[in-house]
Design a protein around this motif. Structure first.
Motif, PDB file in Angstrom:
ATOM      1  N   MET A   1    -119.795  30.468  50.052  1.00 47.63           N
ATOM      2  CA  MET A   1    -119.086  30.725  50.959  1.00 47.63           C
ATOM      3  C   MET A   1    -117.341  30.964  50.519  1.00 47.63           C
ATOM      4  O   MET A   1    -117.082  30.122  49.990  1.00 47.63           O
ATOM      5  CB  MET A   1    -119.115  29.627  51.950  1.00 47.63           C
ATOM      6  CG  MET A   1    -118.697  29.603  53.297  1.00 47.63           C
ATOM      7  SD  MET A   1    -119.584  30.698  54.444  1.00 47.63           S
ATOM      8  CE  MET A   1    -121.256  30.442  54.481  1.00 47.63           C
TER       9      MET A   1
ATOM     10  N   PRO B   1    -117.720  34.747  55.907  1.00 43.77           N
ATOM     11  CA  PRO B   1    -118.880  34.787  56.897  1.00 43.77           C
ATOM     12  C   PRO B   1    -118.382  35.477  58.088  1.00 43.77           C
ATOM     13  O   PRO B   1    -117.307  35.630  58.428  1.00 43.77           O
ATOM     14  CB  PRO B   1    -119.066  33.395  57.370  1.00 43.77           C
ATOM     15  CG  PRO B   1    -118.054  32.476  56.382  1.00 43.77           C
ATOM     16  CD  PRO B   1    -117.399  33.445  55.571  1.00 43.77           C
TER      17      PRO B   1
ATOM     18  N   MET C   1    -118.525  34.923  61.195  1.00 42.02           N
ATOM     19  CA  MET C   1    -117.771  34.301  62.542  1.00 42.02           C
ATOM     20  C   MET C   1    -116.201  34.377  61.897  1.00 42.02           C
ATOM     21  O   MET C   1    -115.594  34.696  62.816  1.00 42.02           O
ATOM     22  CB  MET C   1    -118.433  33.079  62.696  1.00 42.02           C
ATOM     23  CG  MET C   1    -117.482  32.283  63.630  1.00 42.02           C
ATOM     24  SD  MET C   1    -118.180  30.709  64.006  1.00 42.02           S
ATOM     25  CE  MET C   1    -116.791  29.628  63.307  1.00 42.02           C
ATOM     26  N   MET C   2    -115.810  34.294  60.983  1.00 43.21           N
ATOM     27  CA  MET C   2    -114.713  33.964  60.336  1.00 43.21           C
ATOM     28  C   MET C   2    -113.917  35.082  60.265  1.00 43.21           C
ATOM     29  O   MET C   2    -112.874  35.213  60.729  1.00 43.21           O
ATOM     30  CB  MET C   2    -114.811  33.222  58.960  1.00 43.21           C
ATOM     31  CG  MET C   2    -113.201  32.292  58.631  1.00 43.21           C
ATOM     32  SD  MET C   2    -113.730  31.465  56.985  1.00 43.21           S
ATOM     33  CE  MET C   2    -112.717  32.460  56.029  1.00 43.21           C
TER      34      MET C   2
ATOM     35  N   TYR D   1    -113.048  26.032  61.522  1.00 42.87           N
ATOM     36  CA  TYR D   1    -114.305  26.122  62.612  1.00 42.87           C
ATOM     37  C   TYR D   1    -115.428  26.649  61.576  1.00 42.87           C
ATOM     38  O   TYR D   1    -116.530  26.341  61.958  1.00 42.87           O
ATOM     39  CB  TYR D   1    -113.940  27.664  63.265  1.00 42.87           C
ATOM     40  CG  TYR D   1    -113.444  26.851  64.948  1.00 42.87           C
ATOM     41  CD1 TYR D   1    -114.429  26.420  65.717  1.00 42.87           C
ATOM     42  CD2 TYR D   1    -112.314  26.747  64.999  1.00 42.87           C
ATOM     43  CE1 TYR D   1    -114.147  25.787  66.861  1.00 42.87           C
ATOM     44  CE2 TYR D   1    -111.664  26.190  66.349  1.00 42.87           C
ATOM     45  CZ  TYR D   1    -112.659  25.891  67.135  1.00 42.87           C
ATOM     46  OH  TYR D   1    -112.509  25.244  68.306  1.00 42.87           O
ATOM     47  N   GLN D   2    -115.092  27.544  60.671  1.00 41.63           N
ATOM     48  CA  GLN D   2    -116.242  27.905  59.862  1.00 41.63           C
ATOM     49  C   GLN D   2    -116.817  26.625  59.083  1.00 41.63           C
ATOM     50  O   GLN D   2    -118.024  26.512  59.085  1.00 41.63           O
ATOM     51  CB  GLN D   2    -115.803  28.684  58.591  1.00 41.63           C
ATOM     52  CG  GLN D   2    -116.939  29.596  57.767  1.00 41.63           C
ATOM     53  CD  GLN D   2    -117.924  30.294  58.856  1.00 41.63           C
ATOM     54  OE1 GLN D   2    -117.693  31.014  59.738  1.00 41.63           O
ATOM     55  NE2 GLN D   2    -119.136  29.846  58.512  1.00 41.63           N
TER      56      GLN D   2
ATOM     57  N   MET E   1    -120.618  25.493  59.741  1.00 38.26           N
ATOM     58  CA  MET E   1    -121.708  25.727  58.528  1.00 38.26           C
ATOM     59  C   MET E   1    -122.406  24.305  58.377  1.00 38.26           C
ATOM     60  O   MET E   1    -123.592  24.079  58.182  1.00 38.26           O
ATOM     61  CB  MET E   1    -120.862  25.971  57.189  1.00 38.26           C
ATOM     62  CG  MET E   1    -121.457  26.212  56.047  1.00 38.26           C
ATOM     63  SD  MET E   1    -122.384  27.937  56.272  1.00 38.26           S
ATOM     64  CE  MET E   1    -124.214  27.410  55.728  1.00 38.26           C
TER      65      MET E   1
END
Lengths: 216, 260
Positions: free
Chosen positions: B198, B204, B206-207, B223-224, B228
């Motif tokens: 990561m 990722p 979403m990020m 948030y990530q 996760m």
């Protein structure tokens, strides 16, 4: 010890009547595929019959808790089952499974002696040969000291001399402790030498029941 | 550069040029994959456009019933997908256990995440609920599918060992413990491994989306990380529920091994 009446299973087996006495050695003989293994699996509730009645200690077998029954009626399958770990762990695993207290190493050494397995307790069980694995799995149930022993071809991987010694010792111990044994064997000699009762199965039916009275 | 850069028509057309490049390569090399390429591109475009408008509609018209409907659709899709991905026949009981663990495991994790971690009010705020639920259900789907596969294979391959343990007086739980553990391990390993790369190997989805859409990378990372952790938790809960109940499908009430 066991009484079977009109027992059927999957069209493989049809036993009209069979009485297996307590504190005796019953040998079951017959060709492969005749239903011998299926018949004994009914006795520890590994499978259930389709019809008929099976009694253990004069009570219907289904009235017993299955797990408790299997801790009293312990079976050794034809292909020895070896679990991950050492010889010692494999010997003790029966006690662990049946939630019984472990025994001292001294007892384990004595059992290895009984089954003629000259191995260290710390050796990895995975490394053993077929015959050694078979003897280890026999030793494992001797430690458990159950009421009834069921052996499915216990000496199939052993040479004749080893078979004689191992079976002789095991039978002596079982008789000495006044326990019951049911032995499936293809060996006429084993049946004749150790059986108090010889039951012959053919095509799923009992064709002959013979009491042997010259020993035991 | 706080302003979000929207992609115009020509910019989108320029992006599709990548597909044209691939199409030309396939043609020149005589690899017969053009049809799949066109269908895939078309499907990707239509599905995303549809979802885009759907989400836009839902964000505008936020209603609890819509959210409930979306959960049902996601769950149905995920469960159906698990059934399809496992290459062994699954009995009725095992299917029921898969359904139960997916629904209970993911809902518990989603609501915990929404209410306790992110603290969204109202909880059915579509902007948060849909992507979070999607990621948790999607990852759990992959985990449970792996778990089912390993459990079923293990039970079949090691049937002799299990019966051998039963013959020695073991309960079904003890007799299948090793296989249950292996199935759990196989199911959660990809999720655990995905944490390692990561931020280094890949950003990722979403990020990336949030950063591209103009959010500060630091907020996006917060948030990530949270999502996760949520995914790890959600996958673990669904898979442990599945394996703890799933092995029972292989035994009857008399503790006898049975085929599915």
């Amino acid at each position: 010890m066991f009484t079977l009446k009109e027992v059927t299973y999957n069209e493989i087996l049809h036993i009209k009547e069979l009485h297996i006495p307590g504190e005796k050695i019953t040998c079951i003989v017959g060709e492969s595929g005749s239903g011998k293994s299926t018949a004994v699996k009914l006795l520890n509730n590994l499978i259930s019959s389709d019809a008929g009645s099976i009694e253990y200690k004069n009570k219907p077998i289904h009235t017993f808790d299955t797990i408790d029954l299997r801790r009293e009626v312990v079976m050794v399958p034809q292909t020895p089952i070896i679990f991950d770990g050492t010889v010692k762990e494999n010997l003790l695993i029966g006690l662990q499974f049946s939630e019984k207290p472990f025994v001292e190493d001294e007892k384990l050494h004595a059992v290895l002696e009984t089954v003629h397995l000259k191995k260290s307790l710390e050796e990895s069980a995975d490394q053993l040969s077929g015959g050694e694995k078979q003897r280890l799995s026999l030793g494992r149930v001797l430690i458990m000291e159950p009421e009834v022993y069921i052996f499915d071809e216990p000496t199939s991987a052993l040479d004749e001399a080893t078979e004689d010694r191992v079976m002789g010792n095991i039978i002596k111990e079982i008789k000495g402790n006044q326990k019951t044994a049911i032995i499936i064997t293809h060996s006429k000699k084993v049946a004749q030498t150790y059986g108090d009762l010889i039951v012959e199965i053919k095509n799923g039916q009992i064709v002959e029941t013979k009491e042997i009275s010259n020993h035991g | 550069m706080d302003e979000i850069m929207e992609l115009g028509l020509w910019q989108m057309v320029a992006a599709y040029l990548f597909i044209v490049v691939l199409y030309i390569i396939l043609k020149l090399r005589g690899i017969e994959r053009e049809k799949e390429l066109l269908i895939s591109t078309l499907r990707m475009t239509l599905q995303l456009v549809f979802v885009g408008y759907l989400l836009a509609y839902l964000f505008e018209n936020n209603h609890v019933l819509w959210i409930l409907l979306i959960i049902v659709v996601m769950q149905l899709f995920a469960i159906q997908n698990i059934f399809k991905r496992v290459k062994h026949p699954l009995g009725r009981k095992l299917k029921q256990i898969i359904i139960l663990s997916m629904i209970a495991g993911t809902l518990a994790s989603i609501f915990y995440f929404i209410i306790v971690v992110v603290q969204v009010t109202p909880w059915y705020e579509a902007r948060y609920f849909i992507p979070i639920a999607g990621m948790m259900i999607g990852n759990s789907m992959t985990g449970v599918a792996l778990g089912v596969q390993r459990l079923v294979e293990g039970m079949h391959d090691q049937r002799n060992h299990i019966e051998g343990a039963l013959m020695l007086g073991a309960t079904p739980k003890v007799a299948s413990k090793k296989i249950v553990n292996q199935a759990f391990d196989a199911a959660i390993l990809p999720t655990i491994n995905s944490m390692v790369g990561m931020g280094i190997v890949f950003l990722p989805g979403m990020m990336t989306g949030q950063i591209l859409a103009g959010l500060s990378p630091v907020t996006a990372i917060q948030y990530q990380i949270a999502i996760m952790l949520g995914i790890v938790g959600c996958v673990s809960i669904t898979v442990i529920m599945f394996v703890q109940l799933g092995y029972k499908a292989f035994f009857n009430e008399k503790s006898q091994f049975r085929n599915l």
